[in-house]
Structure formats: structure tokens, C-alpha cells
Design an enzyme around this catalytic site. Sequence first.
Site, PDB file in Angstrom:
ATOM      1  N   SER A  72       9.090  -8.627  -2.709  1.00 33.79           N
ATOM      2  CA  SER A  72       8.249  -7.890  -1.773  1.00 33.79           C
ATOM      3  C   SER A  72       9.072  -6.792  -1.121  1.00 33.79           C
ATOM      4  O   SER A  72      10.216  -7.016  -0.730  1.00 33.79           O
ATOM      5  CB  SER A  72       7.716  -8.836  -0.687  1.00 33.79           C
ATOM      6  OG  SER A  72       6.911  -8.144   0.236  1.00 33.79           O
ATOM      7  N   CYS A  73       8.496  -5.604  -1.026  1.00 37.63           N
ATOM      8  CA  CYS A  73       9.129  -4.497  -0.318  1.00 37.63           C
ATOM      9  C   CYS A  73       8.110  -3.939   0.674  1.00 37.63           C
ATOM     10  O   CYS A  73       6.933  -4.314   0.610  1.00 37.63           O
ATOM     11  CB  CYS A  73       9.627  -3.435  -1.290  1.00 37.63           C
ATOM     12  SG  CYS A  73       8.349  -2.561  -2.209  1.00 37.63           S
TER      13      CYS A  73
END
Length: 107
Positions: free
Chosen positions: A8-9
Amino acid sequence: MDFVAITSCPAGVAHTPMAAKALEKAASALGLEAKVEQQGAMGLRNEITEEEAQSSKFLLIGSDQKIEKMDRFKGIPVVRVDINACIKSPKAVIQKVYAAVEARNKK
């Protein structure tokens, strides 16, 4: 299942799928069975079930973001690394985490 992972970013558009693909390829090359979930602007992709989580030796999180639905992973070791490490050196990340978890389990 050897391990599960979540990438996840902040935007969840580029780095999230790049890290997921890198981890999947590296796991396969290492002869490990893994499932990688992506969390981001697109929602949850390739969502890990509670059964998959509980059958895994550890959860690898490639992110500094808040991860959704963490209750699925209760009782298994969780290791958080920078998402860029998952993209640049996925084999090294997996090997290092796997070795640390195995050493911990032998104690």
C-alpha cells in the site's frame, strides 16, 4: 501458504501494484507460496482471507500506511518494511523476513 503480504502506498496507483508484482515474482522464484493483497485508492485487490492469513507463517507489509482489516492476522508475526524495498530488492526482503521468523519460531 508460506506467507501473505500487503502492499500500500499513499495513492495506491503505481507503487502498490509494482511492489505486489515484485513480491509475487520473488516468492515464486524462491519456491515459496504467497498471496499479496493490494490496498489503495482502488480499494482492496486480491484480498487475503482469514483462512489464508492463519495458514501463513507471517504477514509482510510493504507500506507505512494504515492497513485495513488487520484482525485477520491476529496471532501471526507481522513485519513492516518500506514499499520501495519490496520493489527494489523483493527477494532479499523475503529471505530476510523468512529467516527472522524461522529463527524466532525455533526459540
